[in-house]
Design an enzyme around this catalytic site. Structure first.
Site, short mmCIF file in Angstrom:
data_model
loop_
_atom_site.label_atom_id
_atom_site.label_comp_id
_atom_site.label_asym_id
_atom_site.label_seq_id
_atom_site.Cartn_x
_atom_site.Cartn_y
_atom_site.Cartn_z
N PRO A 296 -4.17 12.47 -18.57
CA PRO A 296 -4.13 12.29 -17.11
C PRO A 296 -2.81 11.66 -16.67
O PRO A 296 -2.41 10.62 -17.17
CB PRO A 296 -5.30 11.33 -16.83
CG PRO A 296 -6.16 11.40 -18.05
CD PRO A 296 -5.26 11.72 -19.19
N GLU A 297 -2.14 12.34 -15.75
CA GLU A 297 -0.89 11.84 -15.19
C GLU A 297 -1.15 11.31 -13.79
O GLU A 297 -2.27 11.39 -13.28
CB GLU A 297 0.14 12.99 -15.15
CG GLU A 297 0.59 13.45 -16.53
CD GLU A 297 1.61 12.51 -17.14
OE1 GLU A 297 2.04 11.56 -16.46
OE2 GLU A 297 1.97 12.71 -18.31
#
Ligand code: ZN
Length: 270
Positions: free
Chosen positions: A2-3
């Site tokens: 997850p960014e």
């Protein structure tokens, strides 16, 4: 992994269920993720009302009326499951609201984290104290990067990944933003012109904003039984496109900088 855009999308999705809601039940199903859950997590959150949610870098923040903020990081594999129709093995933390909504933090690899931090002292929390400005806020400006790059011989790409320069920027977004701005990733930071920095700042903001917009459609999944945030596959111009054509007619190349893959085009990045 997850960014920032996924974390932002997650926070917006959670806000629909948590903002203004009272937490009526908190279940911690194992002692730790990357580090132990706070010992007083259940006590502090049970009965608390969520005032608002926000994001700092790649952390999600759930603020409560008890002066405590629950800070979560999704690590490598973390995701929130909304209204799951059955428990899953890796649902390590489960929250239930007064309206009966159930939210489960699922993290198979357990590189994520959950902490309780005094809301008024969030800026002093060690993980936040040294962070640079948020890329989508006014703090990321041409003048900020001009001073951050001044006198730095470091290549511009790894410098942009330094969280003290800009908070929460990940590898994909730096590759894409440098391509949009036409800047070589291995150019020494102090040789990047002010004109190039003036192109880079809006390029960073646009790449992130477009990704958040693309992820926004997945928020709908939250309303479905067993819904969860799906990570969206955006269409990248250079990232993951080694040996493929660049829009300029050149060919995308890959190099390794600081152990990370950099995708770029020698024809249009100078
Ligand atoms: Zn090109």
């Amino acid at each position: 992994m997850p960014e920032l855009p996924e974390v932002e999308t997650t926070v917006r999705g959670l806000a629909r269920y948590l903002e203004g809601a009272r937490i009526t039940r908190v279940a911690v199903n194992r002692p730790d993720l990357r580090r132990p859950f706070p010992v007083d997590l259940v006590q502090v959150l049970t009965g608390a009302t969520v005032t608002t949610l926000s994001r700092r870098a790649k952390y999600g923040l759930i603020h409560t009326d008890r002066g405590s903020t629950m800070v979560f990081h999704l690590g490598m594999s973390g995701r929130w499951r909304i209204e799951p129709d059955h428990p899953e093995k890796h649902d390590h933390l489960v929250l239930e609201t007064g309206a009966g909504h159930v939210l489960a933090l699922n993290d198979a690899r357990r590189f994520g984290s959950v902490d309780l931090v005094d809301t008024e002292n969030l800026d002093l929390w060690p993980a936040f104290a040294a962070l640079g400005p948020e890329p989508l806020g006014d703090g990321l400006s041409t003048s900020h990067l001009v001073s951050a790059f001044a006198g730095r011989k470091t290549p511009v790409k790894p410098l942009l990944l330094d969280q003290r320069v800009v908070a929460g920027l990940g590898n994909i977004y730096v590759c894409e933003a440098l391509h949009r701005a036409g800047i070589r990733p291995d150019k020494a930071a102090d040789t990047v012109s002010k004109a190039a920095i003036t192109r880079l700042v809006p390029a960073i903001k646009a790449v992130l904003a477009e990704s958040i917009l693309a992820g926004g459609s997945t928020i709908r999944d939250y309303a479905q039984p067993n819904g969860e945030l799906g990570y969206f596959a955006a269409s990248w111009q250079v990232y993951g496109r080694e040996k493929l054509a660049c829009a300029c007619g050149g060919v995308v190349e890959r190099m390794v900088q600081g152990g990370r893959s950099t995708f770029w085009c020698a024809s249009c990045q100078k």
